[in-house]
Design a protein around this motif. Structure first.
Motif, mmCIF file in Angstrom:
data_model
loop_
_atom_site.group_PDB
_atom_site.id
_atom_site.type_symbol
_atom_site.label_atom_id
_atom_site.label_comp_id
_atom_site.label_asym_id
_atom_site.label_seq_id
_atom_site.Cartn_x
_atom_site.Cartn_y
_atom_site.Cartn_z
ATOM 1 N N ALA A 70 40.505 29.647 6.421
ATOM 2 C CA ALA A 70 41.484 30.643 7.095
ATOM 3 C C ALA A 70 42.685 29.993 7.667
ATOM 4 C CB ALA A 70 40.311 31.028 8.093
ATOM 5 N N LYS A 71 43.655 30.889 7.553
ATOM 6 C CA LYS A 71 45.139 30.386 8.330
ATOM 7 C C LYS A 71 45.078 30.917 9.644
ATOM 8 C CE LYS A 71 46.412 28.698 4.098
ATOM 9 N NZ LYS A 71 46.450 27.199 4.026
ATOM 10 N N ALA A 72 44.431 32.102 10.083
ATOM 11 C CA ALA A 72 44.464 32.666 11.323
ATOM 12 C C ALA A 72 42.884 33.005 11.761
ATOM 13 C CB ALA A 72 45.645 33.551 11.497
ATOM 14 N N PRO A 73 42.385 32.536 12.050
ATOM 15 C CA PRO A 73 40.749 32.897 12.289
ATOM 16 C C PRO A 73 40.546 33.357 13.701
ATOM 17 C CG PRO A 73 40.697 30.438 12.281
ATOM 18 C CD PRO A 73 42.082 30.829 11.964
ATOM 19 N N LEU A 74 39.556 33.995 14.117
ATOM 20 C CA LEU A 74 39.589 34.395 15.387
ATOM 21 C C LEU A 74 38.084 34.886 15.352
ATOM 22 C CD1 LEU A 74 40.452 35.652 18.049
ATOM 23 C CD2 LEU A 74 40.500 37.965 16.989
ATOM 24 N N ILE A 75 37.488 34.374 16.395
ATOM 25 C CA ILE A 75 36.255 34.861 17.227
ATOM 26 C C ILE A 75 36.036 35.694 18.431
ATOM 27 C CG2 ILE A 75 33.916 34.209 17.996
ATOM 28 C CD1 ILE A 75 34.371 31.640 16.434
ATOM 29 N N VAL A 76 35.264 36.872 17.905
ATOM 30 C CA VAL A 76 35.371 37.971 19.512
ATOM 31 C C VAL A 76 33.839 37.749 19.886
ATOM 32 C CG1 VAL A 76 35.324 40.195 20.155
ATOM 33 C CG2 VAL A 76 37.011 39.455 18.414
#
Length: 575
Positions: free
Chosen positions: A221-227
């Protein structure tokens, strides 16, 4: 009745079986269906049978909330025993909350006798007719994983074993057993029951192939996110989660978090606002989150890979939930987080890219915290302080005590605000379940204090939530059990959540421009200080922001040194 042949009433045998299953507390609200239970309890105690502690709770919602909070701190399932249909109806809100939060509870209630005469346990008073229902369990069936009715006393063991196993199987939740009085009155020898624990709870593990896909997506991933909304599992996985997101430079958003997943001061924690992170992300991990963003506001990229982790990653209990799920990993966070970390460990890393991303996330994280501190400081003056100021002061007061090694937990029900409230340890913060059954916070805090007597437990509630909690009942329990819970009422004299919902839906409407919004005011505000003092609490009203730090320090000292409950009625502004 009880006899000398080893038999006791079925009501007493139920308690003995619960103890064999490892249940330590039964929160009870008794009624006319309880005579065989009480008689059996006395007989069981006389025979030296090991029993859980039966705690009298004068309102069913408080009993359910105590079981909820007790589980959150201890990790052990409690039981709740209620009175026929009317007691069960008062407990339904607590069952809805437990089901939404995946909290196991063994619920039981009496069932009105079906016989009118000629049998021990038959109807003896008019309510035996008035409380009769064709389908008593109907009012709780939708929020229970399993429900049934005890038909014969010899089934006590197998039914309670089954209820316990199902409640503690992933995804966890409440189970319910109806108890007819005639059956409870029958005698049975506890020794004739099979050994307890005949059914093992189910523990799930994520699919190996899905794990590989999820790890590959995150690593590339270049721009991962965890919610993350519902914590990060046990103590080991909570620590591992922090290392994982820092190693792989992944921002963590705590949108509407009901449990702490990552310390608020962690450089990868970017706060509660999903924007702009959701819109930028090419890979999004939804960690046990019922509603990870607002679909009308936050728009993920069409090409983003969306991964769901949780004991029920698609939340099958809920009829409508349309969040896209490209990869699902089923299991408790204590299992899925280590599994994902292990799957990531052998994959290629671009350290230059990770370092740059880590720096950007840390800067955004610090900017969010700095802004929160500015907002909180602005809220300490004026005629009334703000919730943000109260939250910041509480976090600082607890941090000072935690330096001595004492743990603390804040229960927030439309009260303290995470982020403004600094929290760092697992189980240090719980917010009301997304089901919104108000009145939960005070009872849950009592259950948490029962689970860990040395912990500082603070219930922070709006004035409306406090009234919903049956405060006279909760203060009486705190006094009777010597539970030194600190209750903070963030009193804005209104249903703030209702007013905000109206303005949010109609930002340019008539209500948004009105001085008073109908159906939201809670005036005149009762003298909550007197309510608490009736149960020997230290109670005081705090009106000015500069007075709050000293009042919090005083509250903590009284709770820890005098082992006495405390209430602060804190006057806050609307909004």
């Amino acid at each position: 009745m009880s006899s000398d042949n080893g038999k006791i009433t079925s009501g007493g045998v139920i308690f003995s079986r619960l103890r064999d299953l490892g249940v330590e507390y039964v929160f009870c609200n008794s009624g006319t269906d309880f005579p065989p239970i009480i008689e059996g309890l006395v007989a069981a105690k006389a025979k030296g049978l090991p029993l859980p502690q039966a705690i009298t709770v004068p309102h069913e919602h408080a009993a359910m909330s105590m079981a909820h909070g007790y589980y959150q701190i201890s990790g052990r399932c409690a039981a709740v025993m209620l009175h026929t249909n009317v007691g069960l109806s008062n407990g339904v809100t607590g069952a809805i909350n437990a089901a939404c939060a995946h909290v196991p509870v063994l619920m039981m209630s009496g069932r009105t006798p079906v016989t009118e005469h000629s049998r021990l346990g038959a109807r003896t008073v008019p309510i035996g007719w008035g409380q009769e229902m064709r389908d008593q369990a109907a009012m709780i069936r939708e929020c229970c994983k399993w429900e049934f009715e005890l038909k014969f006393p010899e089934q006590i063991g197998e039914h309670l074993d089954r209820a316990f196993a199902i409640s503690n199987s992933a995804p966890k939740g409440p189970s319910y057993l109806s108890l007819p009085r005639e059956t409870l009155c029958e005698d049975i020898d506890p020794a004739t029951l099979a050994p307890a624990g005949s059914i093992a709870p189910v523990r799930m593990a994520p699919d190996p192939e899905s794990l590989k896909r999820a790890a590959a997506a995150l690593a590339g991933a270049k721009a991962p996110l965890i919610v993350a909304q519902r914590g990060a599992g046990d103590e080991a996985s909570f620590r591992l989660f922090q290392k994982l997101v820092e190693d792989w430079a992944i921002p963590v958003c705590s949108y509407w978090a009901v449990e702490l997943s990552i310390p608020t001061e962690h450089p990868c924690h970017v706060g509660a606002d999903p924007s702009p992170w959701v819109e930028e992300a090419d890979v999004i991990v939804i960690l046990d989150s019922l509603a990870p963003w607002q679909p009308d506001v936050h728009k993920p990229r069409p090409d983003a890979t969306i991964i769901h982790l949780g004991p029920d990653p698609v939340f099958s209990r809920f009829p409508v939930r349309g969040f896209r799920a490209d990869i699902t990993l089923a299991g408790e966070s204590a299992d899925t987080i280590p599994a994902l970390a292990a799957a990531l460990s052998g994959l290629n890393r671009d350290e230059t890219t990770l370092a740059a991303r880590r720096k950007r996330i840390a800067a955004a994280s610090e900017a969010t915290r700095r802004k929160q501190r500015e907002i909180a400081e602005q809220g300490k003056g004026g005629p009334m302080m703000t919730k943000q100021w109260v939250s910041q002061c509480l976090g600082e007061a607890l941090a000072a005590v935690e330096k001595t090694g004492r743990k603390s937990t804040v229960y927030a029900e439309l009260g303290a605000m995470l982020g403004y409230l600094r929290r760092s340890e697992r189980n240090s913060f719980f917010q009301e379940p997304h089901s919104g059954g108000l009145g939960w916070g005070f009872g849950a805090a009592l259950g948490a204090q029962l689970a860990d007597p040395e912990r500082i437990v603070v219930a922070t509630m709006g004035d409306g939530s406090y009234m919903f909690s049956n405060p006279t009942v909760c203060h009486q329990i705190a006094e009777g059990l010597r539970l030194p819970v600190i209750t903070l009422i963030l009193n804005n004299h209104e249903w703030g959540a209702v007013r905000q919902s109206v303005v949010g839906l109609y930002p340019d409407g008539h209500a948004a421009k009105a001085n008073e919004v109908p159906l939201t005011a809670l005036t005149p505000s009762p003298d909550f200080v007197q309510t608490a003092k009736a149960s020997n609490a230290h109670a005081e009203r705090v009106e000015r922001g500069e007075e709050l730090p000293a009042a919090l320090e005083r509250a903590i000292r009284i709770a820890t040194e005098e082992r006495r409950q405390v209430l602060l009625d804190i006057q806050v502004s609307k909004g």
